[in-house]
Design an enzyme around this catalytic site. Sequence first.
Site, PDB file in Angstrom:
ATOM      1  N   GLU A 205       0.848  -1.189   0.000  1.00  0.00           N
ATOM      2  CA  GLU A 205       0.000   0.000   0.000  1.00  0.00           C
ATOM      3  C   GLU A 205       0.878   1.231   0.000  1.00  0.00           C
ATOM      4  O   GLU A 205       1.991   1.181   0.525  1.00  0.00           O
ATOM      5  CB  GLU A 205      -0.838   0.045   1.290  1.00  0.00           C
ATOM      6  CG  GLU A 205      -2.047  -0.819   1.248  1.00  0.00           C
ATOM      7  CD  GLU A 205      -2.728  -0.851   2.609  1.00  0.00           C
ATOM      8  OE1 GLU A 205      -2.793   0.180   3.285  1.00  0.00           O
ATOM      9  OE2 GLU A 205      -3.167  -1.937   2.978  1.00  0.00           O
TER      10      GLU A 205
ATOM     11  N   LYS B 117       2.384   4.395   1.461  1.00  0.00           N
ATOM     12  CA  LYS B 117       2.513   4.901   2.832  1.00  0.00           C
ATOM     13  C   LYS B 117       2.359   6.408   2.740  1.00  0.00           C
ATOM     14  O   LYS B 117       3.145   7.077   2.075  1.00  0.00           O
ATOM     15  CB  LYS B 117       3.866   4.532   3.438  1.00  0.00           C
ATOM     16  CG  LYS B 117       3.957   4.986   4.885  1.00  0.00           C
ATOM     17  CD  LYS B 117       5.241   4.575   5.541  1.00  0.00           C
ATOM     18  CE  LYS B 117       5.203   4.790   7.038  1.00  0.00           C
ATOM     19  NZ  LYS B 117       4.850   6.130   7.462  1.00  0.00           N
TER      20      LYS B 117
ATOM     21  N   ARG C  54      -2.511   9.194  11.333  1.00  0.00           N
ATOM     22  CA  ARG C  54      -3.253   7.932  11.474  1.00  0.00           C
ATOM     23  C   ARG C  54      -4.567   8.274  12.154  1.00  0.00           C
ATOM     24  O   ARG C  54      -4.567   8.915  13.215  1.00  0.00           O
ATOM     25  CB  ARG C  54      -2.425   6.982  12.340  1.00  0.00           C
ATOM     26  CG  ARG C  54      -3.096   5.675  12.715  1.00  0.00           C
ATOM     27  CD  ARG C  54      -3.068   4.695  11.553  1.00  0.00           C
ATOM     28  NE  ARG C  54      -3.307   3.328  11.974  1.00  0.00           N
ATOM     29  CZ  ARG C  54      -2.352   2.449  12.244  1.00  0.00           C
ATOM     30  NH1 ARG C  54      -1.068   2.795  12.181  1.00  0.00           N
ATOM     31  NH2 ARG C  54      -2.648   1.232  12.599  1.00  0.00           N
TER      32      ARG C  54
ATOM     33  N   ARG D 211      -3.370   8.288  16.678  1.00  0.00           N
ATOM     34  CA  ARG D 211      -2.795   7.080  17.262  1.00  0.00           C
ATOM     35  C   ARG D 211      -2.285   7.340  18.675  1.00  0.00           C
ATOM     36  O   ARG D 211      -1.936   6.426  19.385  1.00  0.00           O
ATOM     37  CB  ARG D 211      -1.689   6.528  16.369  1.00  0.00           C
ATOM     38  CG  ARG D 211      -0.403   7.309  16.379  1.00  0.00           C
ATOM     39  CD  ARG D 211       0.615   6.552  15.560  1.00  0.00           C
ATOM     40  NE  ARG D 211       1.944   7.032  15.800  1.00  0.00           N
ATOM     41  CZ  ARG D 211       3.003   6.597  15.147  1.00  0.00           C
ATOM     42  NH1 ARG D 211       2.887   5.678  14.236  1.00  0.00           N
ATOM     43  NH2 ARG D 211       4.184   7.064  15.417  1.00  0.00           N
TER      44      ARG D 211
ATOM     45  N   GLU E 103      -5.510   6.999   6.931  1.00  0.00           N
ATOM     46  CA  GLU E 103      -4.515   8.049   7.106  1.00  0.00           C
ATOM     47  C   GLU E 103      -5.099   9.328   6.497  1.00  0.00           C
ATOM     48  O   GLU E 103      -5.530   9.328   5.336  1.00  0.00           O
ATOM     49  CB  GLU E 103      -3.218   7.634   6.381  1.00  0.00           C
ATOM     50  CG  GLU E 103      -2.062   8.563   6.595  1.00  0.00           C
ATOM     51  CD  GLU E 103      -1.251   8.256   7.873  1.00  0.00           C
ATOM     52  OE1 GLU E 103      -1.643   7.368   8.664  1.00  0.00           O
ATOM     53  OE2 GLU E 103      -0.235   8.931   8.066  1.00  0.00           O
TER      54      GLU E 103
ATOM     55  N   PHE F 171      -7.815   2.128   5.203  1.00  0.00           N
ATOM     56  CA  PHE F 171      -7.167   0.848   4.927  1.00  0.00           C
ATOM     57  C   PHE F 171      -7.589  -0.311   5.812  1.00  0.00           C
ATOM     58  O   PHE F 171      -7.261  -1.447   5.512  1.00  0.00           O
ATOM     59  CB  PHE F 171      -5.636   0.972   4.913  1.00  0.00           C
ATOM     60  CG  PHE F 171      -5.023   1.664   6.106  1.00  0.00           C
ATOM     61  CD1 PHE F 171      -4.895   1.010   7.308  1.00  0.00           C
ATOM     62  CD2 PHE F 171      -4.567   2.962   5.988  1.00  0.00           C
ATOM     63  CE1 PHE F 171      -4.316   1.647   8.387  1.00  0.00           C
ATOM     64  CE2 PHE F 171      -3.975   3.608   7.072  1.00  0.00           C
ATOM     65  CZ  PHE F 171      -3.855   2.948   8.270  1.00  0.00           C
TER      66      PHE F 171
ATOM     67  N   ARG G 233       4.320  -3.773  17.491  1.00  0.00           N
ATOM     68  CA  ARG G 233       5.159  -3.786  16.303  1.00  0.00           C
ATOM     69  C   ARG G 233       5.575  -5.234  16.159  1.00  0.00           C
ATOM     70  O   ARG G 233       6.611  -5.637  16.667  1.00  0.00           O
ATOM     71  CB  ARG G 233       6.430  -2.963  16.552  1.00  0.00           C
ATOM     72  CG  ARG G 233       6.246  -1.505  16.412  1.00  0.00           C
ATOM     73  CD  ARG G 233       7.581  -0.804  16.371  1.00  0.00           C
ATOM     74  NE  ARG G 233       7.432   0.599  16.729  1.00  0.00           N
ATOM     75  CZ  ARG G 233       6.965   1.527  15.898  1.00  0.00           C
ATOM     76  NH1 ARG G 233       6.626   1.214  14.677  1.00  0.00           N
ATOM     77  NH2 ARG G 233       6.861   2.766  16.298  1.00  0.00           N
TER      78      ARG G 233
END
Length: 553
Positions: free
Chosen positions: A246, A248, A253, A268, A298, A339, A415
Amino acid sequence: MKYSILTETYERLEKEPGKLKKTEILSELLKKTPNEVLPKVVLLASGKIFPESGSEKVGIAAKMMIKSLTRATGLSEKEIIKEFKKTGDLGMVAENCIQSKKQSSLFKKELTIGLVLDNLQKLSQMEGKGSQERKMDLISQLLVSSKPKEARYITRTALETLRIGVAEGIVRDAIAQAFNIDKKSVENAWFLNPDYGEIARIAKEKGEKGLKKVSLKIGKPYIVMLGESSPTLKEALEKYEECMLEYKYDGVRTEIHKKGDKILLFTRRLEDITDQFPDLVELCKQGIKCEECIIEGETVGIDPKTNQPIPFQQLSRRVQRKYDIKETIKKIPIRVYLFDAIQVNRKTFLDESYKVRRKELEKMINPIKGKLELSHSLITKDLKEAEEFYKKSLKEGQEGLMVKNINAKYQPGRRVGQWLKVKPVLEPLDLAIVGAEWGTGKRSKWFGSLFLACIKKPYSNEYLTCGKLGTGLSDEQFQELTKQLKGLILEEKGTEVRLKPEVIVEVGYEEIQKSTKYESGYALRFPRLIGFKPDRKLPNELQKIEKLFKQQP
Ligand code: AMP
């Protein structure tokens, strides 16, 4: 519950350097805290006045605290500043001043945890004309009613620098230990409901089973899933069996929460930005076809003349803007690229694969060209095709690509390497300004260099220095910054000051080197200021610097 019980624990925690012991001390306190005060105790023990997920700010700086102390003690500002300079800790100054004053007077009433927190929270509601005065009155009243040790911690809490070394990890572990629950369960619940006070109450009342039931709630922000950096596109493609590429985007966010006609927007960092983006609210009402949902995207700023994306720096002005919103919308229009679908009509999609979530999202979106779109995406494993897509993204002014494992579930707060970021190398870092040095000669009234720091772990409040920013700023910029940073001074020693880490800057550099000079173990070579990051409360983590260090050519 008496506030003095909390201050006794604070003192033990402050004296104890070991993390395990600290966890034990805090867990003892949590065990004996009645259920209804538990959220307040956890909040205060974390050095906070409000939970993370909120927009309230207390806004007390050293200067105002000094004035409040003069009111509470009758001492002059000069005397208080003299004491402050000795230790750099206004908490100790407050304790000593109240101690000498109190010898002759009897304590009036016993402070409770509820009373202290309620009053500190009231500080955030004081706005507009005369609010500074009212804030100082309120703080001084609290100090007048406190015992010396209470004054120490009330002062530090109001300044949001408790100095007892309790980072979020210790709070999590203490809750786990106090109520005999696995740490991971505590943390997982927190990702979905980021408020350790609430999590502690649930853990105590309902145990691990209760925590497992903590779920997403429309209107309550959660901790989003994050990506890791990948050194090259080729390595990113090789990582997953099937992947979706995708664009970026360089924006904010955005968590979009919809219930009927009501839309709420969060960053976020859990900040509610609904009021700042009425245009986005309107787009969501038109473009999202479902009764209730939580989706992500985003939000990107657009140059109204060229229709091209603008750097995040410019968009961030809208995130902070609380007035003249209509004007700002015209100057900085936005476009949202959606997304992910996290929850749709009460069904949660957290455990579904990205493939399923994306399909669900596509079903419920009526795209509005140039305004509300699905993120540009491509399913491929072919390097050539992927490279073309990457080039196209950069050419269109976007940051790079996200390579997502299409079979991975959504993991809040992590993460976990299921999303990889591919950007041109030496990406800038977001760092906190944690200190500064006064300039010399004709520049002695302004800061001449700034100490930069990353954080130790995601969401931790341990800041580790990694460089000094001195060049790349004009005298005017230093003057402007000095004005902004002066209110954040915590401590002053010689020509150096320690600052509350509230200003986050985006910093470019030429290289990352290993260094013993800075707490992080790394030093940025030739750091330069790119801009400010007002939507970020936390800077990048140490892990990111380590990773970039390894990746550099
Ligand atoms: P970074 O700030 O470098 O850690 O990158 C992660 C951020 O990239 C996320 O928090 C998002 O705001 C942003 N982002 C931009 N485009 C996408 C995308 N297509 N998918 C997921 N995140 C994205």
